[in-house]
Structures are given as structure tokens and as C-alpha cells.
Design an enzyme around this catalytic site. Structure first.
Site, PDB file in Angstrom:
ATOM      1  N   HIS A  54       0.847  -1.189   0.000  1.00  0.00           N
ATOM      2  CA  HIS A  54       0.000   0.000   0.000  1.00  0.00           C
ATOM      3  C   HIS A  54       0.885   1.242   0.000  1.00  0.00           C
ATOM      4  CE1 HIS A  54      -3.844  -1.983   1.824  1.00  0.00           C
ATOM      5  NE2 HIS A  54      -3.322  -2.706   0.843  1.00  0.00           N
ATOM      6  N   GLU A  56       0.999   3.784   1.927  1.00  0.00           N
ATOM      7  CA  GLU A  56       1.525   4.134   3.243  1.00  0.00           C
ATOM      8  C   GLU A  56       2.709   3.250   3.627  1.00  0.00           C
ATOM      9  OE1 GLU A  56      -1.638   3.473   2.345  1.00  0.00           O
ATOM     10  OE2 GLU A  56      -3.063   4.300   3.795  1.00  0.00           O
ATOM     11  N   CYS A  84      -6.195   1.712   5.885  1.00  0.00           N
ATOM     12  CA  CYS A  84      -6.739   0.441   6.355  1.00  0.00           C
ATOM     13  C   CYS A  84      -6.092   0.074   7.696  1.00  0.00           C
ATOM     14  CB  CYS A  84      -6.483  -0.654   5.320  1.00  0.00           C
ATOM     15  SG  CYS A  84      -4.746  -1.153   5.197  1.00  0.00           S
ATOM     16  N   CYS A  87      -2.260  -0.435   7.574  1.00  0.00           N
ATOM     17  CA  CYS A  87      -1.485   0.803   7.464  1.00  0.00           C
ATOM     18  C   CYS A  87      -1.509   1.605   8.761  1.00  0.00           C
ATOM     19  CB  CYS A  87      -1.970   1.630   6.280  1.00  0.00           C
ATOM     20  SG  CYS A  87      -1.630   0.805   4.698  1.00  0.00           S
TER      21      CYS A  87
END
Length: 154
Positions: A54, A56, A84, A87
Site C-alpha cells: 500500500h 503508506e 486500512c 497501514c
């Protein structure tokens, strides 16, 4: 030179646009330390065949490399979509000071949508989280995501 939140989100949106061009869910992220960007990331789950890639997570790893320290105290993360659970967990474990986001993620968001961040912050590290309310930037991020998912259905 000090940059403000709008500047950091403009840069995060550039990362989201790059993800879009690469066929990834268009989420972008930057991390700032002492008023300047030290790390960038955008979703790369398809390219890397990695569910943890992701925006992040990519940016957190890059910031840790830049600072030569896994502790990201003094850093603030800016991301175009509500993070999410994975993260948010990475931000807590990296000791990042806090983060801002533009859009809610009704499916996976762990700040206000699916989970409430206050329920996650019973750890010793306190992480600040804020939605950045800038209509123009939010609309740009929303349009990227809407266009991306519309193209998948066509």
C-alpha cells in the site's frame, strides 16, 4: 521553507495519479519531516504482487531508510484515502506522530468508516489522525478512484 498541508496533499495526489497510470488503485502518500517531504509512495500491490504494498507502507519503508531509523518520530503522513487497519498498525509501530487523509474508505477504512481509530489507540504510542477538508483536493482524489473502478467494470 515551510510547506502547508495543501502542498503535501498536492504531492500525495501526484503519487495517486502515478498509481492510476500504472493500473493500481490510485492512492498516494507522502511523509514530511521538519517541513519537507522525505518519502513518497503509491499503491503497488499489482506490480509487486504483494498485498502489503500500500502507498503508506511503501512510504513508511522509504522514510525509515531516509532517516536510517525505524522510529519515525517527528514525521507526519499525508494520504489520499483513509488508511486500512494494516497501514494504521504500521504507523503506530513506526511511532509516526500522526497523519492526515482526504477521503473515507467505506470498505476498509480504519479511522472512521469500518473501525474507529480511538478503539485502536489503546497502545502506549498515541497517533493523531485528521481528515483534511479541502473540497477541490477531495474531488480530485474521488474522481481518480471513481474513474479507476469504472474502467475495471467496462
Amino acid at each position: 521553507m515551510y510547506f502547508n498541508e495543501r502542498y503535501f496533499f498536492e504531492e500525495a495526489l501526484k503519487e495517486a495519479e502515478q498509481a492510476f497510470r500504472e493500473g493500481e488503485v490510485p492512492v498516494g502518500c507522502v511523509i514530511a519531516h521538519e517541513g519537507k517531504i522525505i518519502a513518497r509512495g503509491h499503491n503497488q500491490t499489482e506490480a509487486l504482487r504483494d498485498p502489503t504494498a500500500h502507498a503508506e507502507i511503501i512510504a513508511i519503508g522509504s522514510a525509515a531508510n531516509y532517516l536510517n531509523n525505524w522510529r519515525l518520530s517527528g514525521c507526519t503522513l499525508y494520504v489520499t484515502l483513509e488508511p486500512c487497519l494494516m497501514c494504521v498498525g504500521a504507523m503506530i509501530f513506526s511511532r509516526i506522530d500522526g497523519f492526515y487523509y482526504l477521503l473515507e474508505d467505506q470498505k476498509f477504512g480504519s479511522v472512521e468508516s469500518q473501525l474507529k481509530i480511538d478503539d485502536l489507540l489503546k497502545f502506549n504510542h498515541k497517533l493523531s489522525a485528521s481528515k483534511f477538508d479541502e473540497p477541490e483536493l477531495k474531488e480530485r482524489a474521488r474522481l481518480l478512484i471513481k474513474t479507476f473502478f469504472k474502467s475495471l467494470r467496462e
